[in-house]
Design an enzyme around this catalytic site. Structure first.
Site, mmCIF file in Angstrom:
data_model
loop_
_atom_site.group_PDB
_atom_site.id
_atom_site.type_symbol
_atom_site.label_atom_id
_atom_site.label_comp_id
_atom_site.label_asym_id
_atom_site.label_seq_id
_atom_site.Cartn_x
_atom_site.Cartn_y
_atom_site.Cartn_z
ATOM 1 C CG ASP A 101 -2.828 -0.603 -10.064
ATOM 2 O OD1 ASP A 101 -3.278 -1.145 -10.921
ATOM 3 O OD2 ASP A 101 -2.451 0.619 -9.883
ATOM 4 C CG PHE A 150 -8.042 6.232 -10.383
ATOM 5 C CD1 PHE A 150 -6.705 5.825 -10.085
ATOM 6 C CD2 PHE A 150 -8.733 7.131 -9.620
ATOM 7 C CE1 PHE A 150 -6.228 6.398 -9.054
ATOM 8 C CE2 PHE A 150 -8.198 7.337 -8.389
ATOM 9 C CZ PHE A 150 -6.997 7.035 -8.234
ATOM 10 C CB VAL A 151 -12.438 2.351 -8.828
ATOM 11 C CG1 VAL A 151 -12.742 1.499 -9.899
ATOM 12 C CG2 VAL A 151 -11.180 1.472 -7.895
HETATM 13 P P1 IMP Z 1 0.137 -0.831 -6.309
HETATM 14 O O1 IMP Z 1 1.458 -0.853 -5.437
HETATM 15 O O2 IMP Z 1 0.212 -0.585 -7.783
HETATM 16 O O3 IMP Z 1 -0.246 -2.353 -6.039
HETATM 17 O O4 IMP Z 1 -0.860 0.049 -5.647
HETATM 18 C C1 IMP Z 1 -1.582 -0.129 -4.518
HETATM 19 C C2 IMP Z 1 -1.989 1.167 -4.119
HETATM 20 O O5 IMP Z 1 -2.489 2.154 -5.142
HETATM 21 C C3 IMP Z 1 -3.488 1.094 -3.244
HETATM 22 O O6 IMP Z 1 -3.123 0.878 -2.070
HETATM 23 C C4 IMP Z 1 -3.870 2.591 -3.531
HETATM 24 O O7 IMP Z 1 -3.768 3.346 -2.654
HETATM 25 C C5 IMP Z 1 -3.772 2.826 -4.865
HETATM 26 N N1 IMP Z 1 -4.507 2.686 -6.126
HETATM 27 C C6 IMP Z 1 -4.226 1.736 -7.181
HETATM 28 N N2 IMP Z 1 -5.450 1.740 -7.865
HETATM 29 C C7 IMP Z 1 -6.022 2.792 -7.431
HETATM 30 C C8 IMP Z 1 -7.568 3.107 -7.759
HETATM 31 O O8 IMP Z 1 -8.074 2.849 -8.825
HETATM 32 N N3 IMP Z 1 -8.116 4.141 -6.842
HETATM 33 C C9 IMP Z 1 -7.563 4.288 -5.815
HETATM 34 N N4 IMP Z 1 -6.316 4.162 -5.613
HETATM 35 C C10 IMP Z 1 -5.674 3.326 -6.251
#
Ligand code: IMP
Ligand code: MG
Length: 176
Positions: A101, A150-151
């Site tokens: 994300d 959000f998925v």
């Molecule tokens: P990042 O550090 O922002 O890249 O976040 C990664 C983590 O956020 C993933 O391992 C997920 O646990 C959580 N995450 C990000 N987007 C989503 C979503 O749309 N649904 C569920 N979990 C998400």
């Protein structure tokens, strides 16, 4: 209230993509021993499926990282809540998560692992939410791009629910 909305990727679509990624990985690491590092909890299901289709020698380890602060958005604070027990020095390491994300989690893990001197270090994700990226992270293997929604499902949760869904869907939330 939250409810399951549009299904973005059904079971067959996910399986075909996981098999394709496993084929690329098996080709790229031919002649090497691969260590998959599953980022708990979200990547448990993806990593298990991916591993089944990898055709070269492969082992698995687990790490847990939490980004805390906000609820459905990532914050910049990434904390390792469960670390590896294995020494990755000289190993070919592939970090596996279901979704990237902001990129903050993978960025933190890359920095942590790079200091441990692996032979190689790469990232595999099934879903890429490119629009939310705040930090540039090299992702060697990615499955699908997802919109800024959000998925849930296929390991991804909302408040620990929905990880068991075999498909990936948008979670619709009513404004209160
Ligand atoms: P990042 O550090 O922002 O890249 O976040 C990664 C983590 O956020 C993933 O391992 C997920 O646990 C959580 N995450 C990000 N987007 C989503 C979503 O749309 N649904 C569920 N979990 C998400
Ligand atoms: Mg979560």
């Amino acid at each position: 209230m939250a409810e399951i909305g549009e299904v973005l990727f059904d079971v067959n679509t996910i399986t075909a993509k996981v098999m394709e990624l496993a084929r690329f990985i098996s080709e790229d690491y031919t002649g090497k021993e691969l260590l998959l590092v599953c980022v708990l909890k979200g990547a448990a299901i993806f990593t298990a499926d991916l591993m089944r289709y990898i055709t070269i020698p492969v082992t698995i380890e687990f790490i847990q990282a939490e980004s805390y602060g906000a609820f459905r958005t990532s914050s910049r604070n990434v904390r390792i809540t469960k670390d590896l027990k294995t020494d990755i020095k000289g190993r070919h390491v592939l970090l596996v998560d279901t979704i990237i994300d902001t990129g903050e989690t993978m960025h933190a893990l890359l920095r942590l692992f790079a200091d441990r001197n692996p032979a190689s270090l790469n990232i595999a994700v099934l879903l890429d939410k490119t629009s939310k990226r705040t930090i540039d992270v090299p992702v060697a293997y990615k499955g699908f791009k997802v919109p800024d929604k959000f998925v849930v499902g296929y390991g991804l949760d909302s408040g620990e629910q929905y990880r068991n869904l075999p498909y990936i869907a948008v979670l619709e939330t009513d404004a209160e």
